[in-house]
Each structure stands twice: as structure tokens, then as C-alpha cells.
Design an enzyme around this catalytic site. Structure first.
Site, PDB file in Angstrom:
ATOM      1  N   ARG A 237       0.766  -1.232  -0.078  1.00  0.00           N
ATOM      2  CA  ARG A 237      -0.002   0.246  -0.003  1.00  0.00           C
ATOM      3  C   ARG A 237       0.849   1.378   0.169  1.00  0.00           C
ATOM      4  O   ARG A 237       0.499   2.251  -0.624  1.00  0.00           O
ATOM      5  CB  ARG A 237      -0.977   0.109   1.221  1.00  0.00           C
ATOM      6  CG  ARG A 237      -1.986  -1.102   1.210  1.00  0.00           C
ATOM      7  CD  ARG A 237      -3.151  -0.944   2.115  1.00  0.00           C
ATOM      8  NE  ARG A 237      -2.777  -1.574   3.342  1.00  0.00           N
ATOM      9  CZ  ARG A 237      -3.262  -2.821   3.841  1.00  0.00           C
ATOM     10  NH1 ARG A 237      -3.783  -3.334   2.834  1.00  0.00           N
ATOM     11  NH2 ARG A 237      -2.778  -3.170   5.030  1.00  0.00           N
ATOM     12  N   PHE A 253     -11.676  -3.946  -5.758  1.00  0.00           N
ATOM     13  CA  PHE A 253     -11.752  -4.873  -4.698  1.00  0.00           C
ATOM     14  C   PHE A 253     -11.142  -4.126  -3.419  1.00  0.00           C
ATOM     15  O   PHE A 253     -10.344  -4.617  -2.576  1.00  0.00           O
ATOM     16  CB  PHE A 253     -10.894  -6.192  -4.776  1.00  0.00           C
ATOM     17  CG  PHE A 253     -11.152  -6.725  -6.323  1.00  0.00           C
ATOM     18  CD1 PHE A 253     -12.190  -7.668  -6.330  1.00  0.00           C
ATOM     19  CD2 PHE A 253     -10.501  -6.504  -7.247  1.00  0.00           C
ATOM     20  CE1 PHE A 253     -12.760  -8.407  -7.504  1.00  0.00           C
ATOM     21  CE2 PHE A 253     -10.583  -7.185  -8.479  1.00  0.00           C
ATOM     22  CZ  PHE A 253     -11.718  -7.912  -8.591  1.00  0.00           C
ATOM     23  N   ASP A 275     -16.191  -2.063  -4.669  1.00  0.00           N
ATOM     24  CA  ASP A 275     -16.104  -3.292  -3.915  1.00  0.00           C
ATOM     25  C   ASP A 275     -17.611  -3.904  -4.154  1.00  0.00           C
ATOM     26  O   ASP A 275     -18.601  -3.225  -4.011  1.00  0.00           O
ATOM     27  CB  ASP A 275     -15.852  -3.260  -2.308  1.00  0.00           C
ATOM     28  CG  ASP A 275     -15.235  -4.635  -1.991  1.00  0.00           C
ATOM     29  OD1 ASP A 275     -14.059  -4.896  -2.044  1.00  0.00           O
ATOM     30  OD2 ASP A 275     -16.359  -5.449  -1.562  1.00  0.00           O
ATOM     31  N   ASN A 303     -19.644  -5.307  -8.730  1.00  0.00           N
ATOM     32  CA  ASN A 303     -18.868  -6.312  -8.751  1.00  0.00           C
ATOM     33  C   ASN A 303     -17.824  -6.244  -9.944  1.00  0.00           C
ATOM     34  O   ASN A 303     -18.060  -5.449 -11.085  1.00  0.00           O
ATOM     35  CB  ASN A 303     -19.860  -7.603  -9.431  1.00  0.00           C
ATOM     36  CG  ASN A 303     -18.847  -8.892  -9.788  1.00  0.00           C
ATOM     37  OD1 ASN A 303     -17.649  -8.806  -9.844  1.00  0.00           O
ATOM     38  ND2 ASN A 303     -19.712  -9.893  -9.779  1.00  0.00           N
ATOM     39  N   ASP A 331      -6.559  -5.733  -6.055  1.00  0.00           N
ATOM     40  CA  ASP A 331      -6.484  -6.331  -5.053  1.00  0.00           C
ATOM     41  C   ASP A 331      -7.594  -7.290  -4.699  1.00  0.00           C
ATOM     42  O   ASP A 331      -8.347  -7.425  -3.745  1.00  0.00           O
ATOM     43  CB  ASP A 331      -6.239  -5.550  -3.805  1.00  0.00           C
ATOM     44  CG  ASP A 331      -5.880  -6.430  -2.676  1.00  0.00           C
ATOM     45  OD1 ASP A 331      -4.986  -7.572  -2.594  1.00  0.00           O
ATOM     46  OD2 ASP A 331      -6.141  -5.822  -1.311  1.00  0.00           O
ATOM     47  N   CYS A 371      -3.304 -13.349  -4.215  1.00  0.00           N
ATOM     48  CA  CYS A 371      -3.082 -13.854  -2.667  1.00  0.00           C
ATOM     49  C   CYS A 371      -3.115 -15.484  -2.088  1.00  0.00           C
ATOM     50  O   CYS A 371      -3.581 -15.708  -1.530  1.00  0.00           O
ATOM     51  CB  CYS A 371      -3.863 -12.813  -1.642  1.00  0.00           C
ATOM     52  SG  CYS A 371      -5.720 -13.105  -2.028  1.00  0.00           S
TER      53      CYS A 371
END
Length: 427
Positions: A237, A253, A275, A303, A331, A371
Site C-alpha cells: 500500500r 476490490f 467493492d 462487482n 487486489d 493472494c
């Protein structure tokens, strides 16, 4: 082994022994040939017990915690035959874990900010030698997740070990909130529950005000995703923040807004946070107001998989949302949690990166990540490269990053490496 140890024994296959020798800490269900009682007192192994692991030829491979209902049958906690896995053992482990955070994060805070250890992961499961345990610190509150039966039995011991390690360093913790609500616990035969640990007084509210990178975040440790925040992206970040000055930023996101707030704090002209969760969007808006950045931030509940193509098709809609954008942050949540769905996930990463690149002008920047351990660094790089080819653009790499050092990567245990992060410029 010449010395007699007090633990029951798990005799394992040669394949398991080779994996353990390479540094991997897991023995799987089919690799345990038999369990034997303790040679000292004849005690049989019980679920969650410490067991010594031997190859069939008699070679000691380490000691670990037994999980009778899990496919991961034994998780190694030590490879030192002199160790006794007692309270002192866990206290040493807790001290080492905290010392690592102090060493790698204690002096990295931005000027005028508290040390980065005020909000960090204090224990990262196997990577710190506590298999199945996660402990996150949010100022004066610890939030824990316990995912294995052995660690569940040890909760009072390991919690105290962590609390005492922090207290010895002058760090005061007032409460511990347990987020034992992950469905993964069912694989260990453990119940789902969440609430304040009764070893310390319970506060009146699960809301915690946390400072990170000079920004304040109002977190709900009871109801937010994971333990309340995604601490692993702390320095990623900050990298986005350093690029944001004067730019129009699209934060996809966004969750509760940490990338977007960092971009705004870095001098972005406008930040649009998107988000699918209205709850997350509402919290992001609250955090923007909390930091006095709401005049440069806007929020959309949508979405992202539908939103990005919509902006690319409809330029009027793009302008309504604050575009054109010259910095896009992706992200996403993990698109795959198993090896069998990696190819499907790769298509998802390729698609969102393609749609983001369609929105960026020459000279614009893309920050993108995965992730998921199964979506490896090379698979992510391949997906982004294919997206760039499809969008008919060329990318210049600015940075390649990973998870923050409070989520250490344990070599020999690839599952501990799960976050990969790239920043590119479109050229």
C-alpha cells in the site's frame, strides 16, 4: 537416537521423511504407517498430542502435533532432539516471533508515526513454528485464529506466551478476540465460534481504531473478513502511495479502503474505490471521513468483474466514475484455494488485468496481485503478460513485491508464500 523421549511415536514412509528433510513441516494421512506408544510410559497418542516422528528405519525426523481427523496428520514443531515441547518451549517461540517483527518492522514507520508493530501479524502459523495459529495485533487488541486441534488444546499456554513476550517489551494488550469461525476447523473436528477470550476482560465493543502508514482505520474485529484487516499488504500500500501524487486512481476490490486511502494520502487527485460488498464500501467511506480524505475519494458498490468492462465500453460512465484513470489497483480475493482450480483462476486474473489495462493510457500504472499460494508468482506473471498482449500494450516493471515480513516465507514450505504483487507502467 540414543536418548529416550517421552512422546508417543508416528512411524512414517520414506516419502514423508524426504519431504521433512527438505524442510516441509507436514506429514499426510497416507504417510503415517503406524502410531506407537511412548517408550517411556507406554502412553498412546491422543488427538492433538505431541508425537515423535520416525522413519521406518528408525531415523528421528522431528516432533509434531497429531491431528487424527485431518489429511495433514502431523505438523512438525521442532527438529531439535533436545527440545521438550513444554510451556518454556512455546514461550521461546513467542519471543522469537515478536523479536522478528521488531527487527523487520520496528524502524520502518513513516515519519511521525508509531512503529509498524502496532498493527502487525505477531504469529504466522507454521512459518513461526505455531502450526494452525494466527495472531494479529491491532493496537491493544490481539485477534487469533486457531485451525488445528493441537494448537486448540494449547490455546491457554500459547496465548499467555504471546502476551508475556509483548509485555516484556513494554507492549500492553488489553483483550484477545478469537475468530475461530473458519470452515477449515471442521477438517480437524473443531467447532466454529468467535468471541472474547476469557483470559482477559472483554471490552464493550469489537471496534478497534488502528493506525497504519499514518492513517486511521475503524475495524470491526468480530464481523470483518479474516481477523479484521489485511495486514500483509502494508508496504505494498505504501508503494502505491508513493506513485499516487496528482493521479486519478481506481482501487478495485477495495475492502475497507486501505489502498485507496494510501493513494489519497499520497496526493492523488481522485480515488474511486469499488467493492461488491456494501458493508465494505460503507466502512471505506467512514475511514475516508475519519482521515479527512473524503473530499478526494468516491465509492461504488459493484462487482469488479462486471464494472471494469462496463467502464471500457461506456466512456460516459467512465467519466461519471471519475475517469479516465491513470493508476489502477487490483487486489482481488483469492480466485483459487486448490490446485485443481488453478487454470480457471488464471483465466480470471488474465481477464481482470486485461480489463484494467484497457482503461489505462500510455504512461499509466497498474498495481496487481494474487493472494493465493496456488496461483504462483510465475503463473500470475504469465496471466498479466497474456493480458498485456491481448490489450496490445507493453508493460515496464516498476516493482515486484511480496507479503510484508510479519508474514514470513519459510523456505521449504511453499504454502507460506502466498502473496505476489507487481507494479507496471504501460509503455
Amino acid at each position: 537416537m540414543k536418548q529416550t523421549r517421552p512422546y508417543p511415536r508416528a512411524v512414517v514412509t520414506r516419502k514423508a521423511a524426504r519431504a521433512l528433510a527438505s524442510g516441509h513441516p507436514w506429514v499426510f494421512e497416507g504417510e503415517v504407517l503406524r502410531l506407537e506408544p511412548s517408550p517411556e510410559d507406554g502412553r498412546a497418542a491422543a488427538n492433538g498430542d505431541v508425537v515423535d516422528v520416525f522413519e521406518e528405519n528408525g531415523t528421528w525426523q522431528g516432533a509434531g502435533l497429531l491431528s487424527e481427523q485431518s489429511k495433514i496428520r502431523v505438523r512438525i514443531v521442532t527438529r531439535n532432539a533436545n527440545d521438550r515441547v513444554d510451556e518454556a518451549f512455546w514461550r521461546r517461540r513467542a519471543q522469537w516471533a515478536w523479536q522478528h517483527r521488531r527487527a523487520t518492522m520496528g524502524a520502518r514507520a513513516l515519519p511521525g508515526c508509531p512503529p509498524d508493530t502496532n498493527a502487525c501479524r505477531v504469529v504466522f502459523s507454521e512459518a513461526d513454528g505455531f502450526p494452525g495459529l494466527v495472531v494479529d495485533r491491532y493496537e491493544n487488541v490481539l485477534v487469533t485464529q486457531v485451525g488445528t486441534v493441537g494448537m486448540d488444546r494449547l490455546r491457554p499456554v500459547v496465548y499467555r506466551a504471546v502476551l508475556d513476550a509483548l509485555a516484556a517489551d513494554g507492549e500492553k494488550i488489553d483483550a484477545v478476540f478469537e475468530r475461530n469461525d473458519s470452515p477449515a476447523r471442521a477438517k480437524e473436528g473443531l467447532p466454529l465460534a468467535k468471541g472474547w477470550w476469557d483470559g482477559l476482560p472483554a471490552p464493550d465493543s469489537p471496534r478497534v481504531l488502528v493506525r497504519e502508514n499514518g492513517l486511521s482505520f475503524d475495524l470491526d474485529v468480530e464481523n470483518s473478513q479474516k481477523t479484521g484487516f489485511f495486514l500483509d499488504q502494508k508496504y505494498n500500500r505504501r508503494a502505491v502511495r508513493e506513485l499516487a501524487a496528482g493521479r486519478r486512481v481506481l482501487d478495485c476490490f477495495c475492502h475497507v479502503g486501505p489502498f485507496g486511502l494510501n493513494a489519497a494520502a499520497g496526493g492523488a487527485e481522485l480515488v474511486r474505490c469499488v467493492d461488491v460488498s456494501q458493508t465494505a464500501i460503507d466502512l471505506a467511506g467512514e475511514n475516508a471521513r475519519l482521515n479527512g480524505l473524503d473530499d478526494r475519494m468516491a465509492f461504488t458498490c459493484a462487482n469488479v468483474l462486471d464494472y471494469l468492462p462496463e467502464l471500457a465500453r461506456d466512456r460516459a460512465r467512465l467519466r461519471e466514475e471519475g475517469g479516465p484513470f491513470d493508476l489502477v489497483v487490483l487486489d482481488p480475493p483469492a480466485f483459487t484455494k486448490s490446485r485443481g482450480t488453478v487454470s480457471h483462476a488464471a483465466r480470471g486474473y488474465r481477464e481482470i488485468n486485461y480489463e484494467a489495462l484497457r482503461l489505462l493510457p500510455r504512461g499509466g500504472y497498474l498495481a496487481t496481485c494474487s493472494c493465493s499460494h496456488f496461483m504462483t508468482r510465475d503463473l500470475l506473471a504469465k496471466a498479466v503478460a497474456e493480458a498485456a498482449h491481448q490489450a496490445n500494450v507493453q508493460l515496464k516493471q516498476v516493482e515486484e513485491r511480496q507479503q510484508a515480513p510479519d508474514h514470513p516465507i519459510l523456505w521449504g514450505f511453499p504454502e507460506s508464500h502466498y502473496l505476489d504483487f507487481f507494479i507496471f507502467q504501460v509503455v
